[in-house]
Design an enzyme around this catalytic site. Structure first.
Site, PDB file in Angstrom:
ATOM      1  N   CYS A   1     -96.375 -25.064  65.535  1.00 24.21           N
ATOM      2  CA  CYS A   1     -96.946 -24.282  64.796  1.00 24.21           C
ATOM      3  C   CYS A   1     -95.500 -23.903  64.979  1.00 24.21           C
ATOM      4  O   CYS A   1     -94.301 -22.876  65.541  1.00 24.21           O
ATOM      5  CB  CYS A   1     -97.563 -23.208  65.164  1.00 24.21           C
ATOM      6  SG  CYS A   1     -96.834 -21.563  64.040  1.00 24.21           S
TER       7      CYS A   1
ATOM      8  N   GLY B   1     -94.086 -20.210  64.706  1.00 23.25           N
ATOM      9  CA  GLY B   1     -94.790 -19.713  66.411  1.00 23.25           C
ATOM     10  C   GLY B   1     -93.805 -19.876  67.122  1.00 23.25           C
ATOM     11  O   GLY B   1     -93.327 -19.019  67.830  1.00 23.25           O
TER      12      GLY B   1
ATOM     13  N   HIS C   1     -97.722 -12.427  63.543  1.00 26.78           N
ATOM     14  CA  HIS C   1     -97.455 -13.514  65.668  1.00 26.78           C
ATOM     15  C   HIS C   1     -97.260 -12.144  66.308  1.00 26.78           C
ATOM     16  O   HIS C   1     -96.659 -11.474  66.115  1.00 26.78           O
ATOM     17  CB  HIS C   1     -95.971 -14.405  65.741  1.00 26.78           C
ATOM     18  CG  HIS C   1     -95.860 -15.062  64.596  1.00 26.78           C
ATOM     19  ND1 HIS C   1     -96.112 -16.342  65.047  1.00 26.78           N
ATOM     20  CD2 HIS C   1     -95.330 -15.595  63.467  1.00 26.78           C
ATOM     21  CE1 HIS C   1     -96.312 -17.043  63.778  1.00 26.78           C
ATOM     22  NE2 HIS C   1     -95.861 -16.974  63.137  1.00 26.78           N
TER      23      HIS C   1
ATOM     24  N   CYS D   1     -95.768 -21.481  56.523  1.00 25.97           N
ATOM     25  CA  CYS D   1     -96.043 -22.777  57.337  1.00 25.97           C
ATOM     26  C   CYS D   1     -94.879 -23.518  57.175  1.00 25.97           C
ATOM     27  O   CYS D   1     -94.396 -24.212  56.350  1.00 25.97           O
ATOM     28  CB  CYS D   1     -97.486 -23.917  57.058  1.00 25.97           C
ATOM     29  SG  CYS D   1     -97.181 -24.720  58.181  1.00 25.97           S
TER      30      CYS D   1
ATOM     31  N   GLU E   1    -103.827 -20.511  66.777  1.00 29.15           N
ATOM     32  CA  GLU E   1    -103.104 -20.504  65.363  1.00 29.15           C
ATOM     33  C   GLU E   1    -104.803 -19.348  64.503  1.00 29.15           C
ATOM     34  O   GLU E   1    -105.541 -19.659  64.827  1.00 29.15           O
ATOM     35  CB  GLU E   1    -103.390 -21.615  64.485  1.00 29.15           C
ATOM     36  CG  GLU E   1    -101.657 -22.006  65.417  1.00 29.15           C
ATOM     37  CD  GLU E   1    -100.950 -22.508  63.536  1.00 29.15           C
ATOM     38  OE1 GLU E   1    -100.826 -22.187  62.284  1.00 29.15           O
ATOM     39  OE2 GLU E   1    -100.561 -23.736  63.837  1.00 29.15           O
TER      40      GLU E   1
END
Length: 270
Positions: free
Chosen positions: A211, A214, A153, A76, A202
């Site tokens: 994100c 992301g 992703h 994260c 997510e």
């Protein structure tokens, strides 16, 4: 059990941060879900846990748990920025550059003089087995960029992120057997070669205001497609992130810079 916590946010991606440097972390998935519940708990996208180092090559261990499912996840980026801010504010370290070990990566985090935090997110990975990803020929993935930023992703290019069917398409793509460990679904709108907008659906959390991984994945996909330069200001719904990647240098890391701040502190009874 009375559990002290700190609520933090980075570009609207919100976290409950726990200091487990003095006592072992021992919460069940059910307790993590209770903490993450926005009606019956504190409410967060993810729960971040700071643990002592397990080796000489890093300062702390950094663990991440999904606030909706209670599952431990790999990475994260927005949380990593909050990690640094927490360590400095709580005087766990006086270093402005920290090395932290996650489930599958070793990250370098730097507190900047302007209050933002810069994170070395490591190189992106494109090999399907590293995502992991299995090409099943699903029509939903036509034109989609698939890669890993330490977590999986899928990035879609759209003309307008506000009009994109983020929830419906995000759910459909996440349900595909092509992603055995699930996937974060990003929607990228290129404004010009140095600016973009994103929305991310997510894994295990639904759409979040930001994100970090992301944003990195989306910019990498845009650079590889020839649509973006190597430094991009990315507007997420919760704030602005700066993403940098040198596509011409083999093994180059992606760098992310953005805000991180404490919202409040408290104690919850579990």
């Amino acid at each position: 059990m009375h559990l002290p916590f700190t609520k933090m946010q980075g570009a609207g991606n919100d976290f409950v941060v726990l200091d487990a440097t003095r006592a072992p972390f021992a919460l069940s998935p059910e307790q993590i879900r209770r903490i993450g519940d926005r009606r019956f708990g504190i409410g967060c996208d993810q729960l971040l846990v700071i643990e002592p180092a397990s080796g000489l090559d890093h300062d702390f261990r950094y663990r991440i748990f999904n606030g909706g499912s209670g599952d431990e996840v790999e990475h994260c980026g927005n949380g990593a920025r909050c990690f640094v801010r927490f360590c400095l504010e709580q005087k766990l370290s006086d270093k402005t550059v920290l090395r932290v070990r996650t489930m599958n990566r070793l990250l370098t985090l730097q507190a900047m003089p302007d209050g933002r935090v810069r994170v070395d997110m490591d190189p992106p990975e494109f090999a399907p087995e590293r995502v992991p990803y299995v090409d099943t020929g699903a029509p939903e993935l036509a034109g989609v960029s698939v890669l890993s930023m330490g977590n999986p992703h899928a990035v879609l290019f759209v003309d307008d992120v506000d009009a994109a069917p983020v929830e419906a398409l995000g759910q459909r793509i996440q349900a595909l057997s092509a992603f055995p460990q699930g996937v974060n679904v990003g929607f990228l709108q290129v404004l010009d070669r140095g600016h973009a907008r994103i929305r991310v659906y997510e894994r295990g959390a639904g759409e979040t205001l930001a994100c970090g991984t992301g944003a990195c994945a989306a910019v990498v996909a845009g650079i590889r497609a020839g649509l973006l330069d190597g430094a991009v200001e990315v507007q997420a719904r919760g704030g602005m992130l700066r993403i940098e990647w040198d596509a011409d240098t083999p093994g180059a890391s992606v760098f992310m810079t953005g805000p991180a701040e404490t919202v409040f502190t408290g104690e919850i009874t579990l």
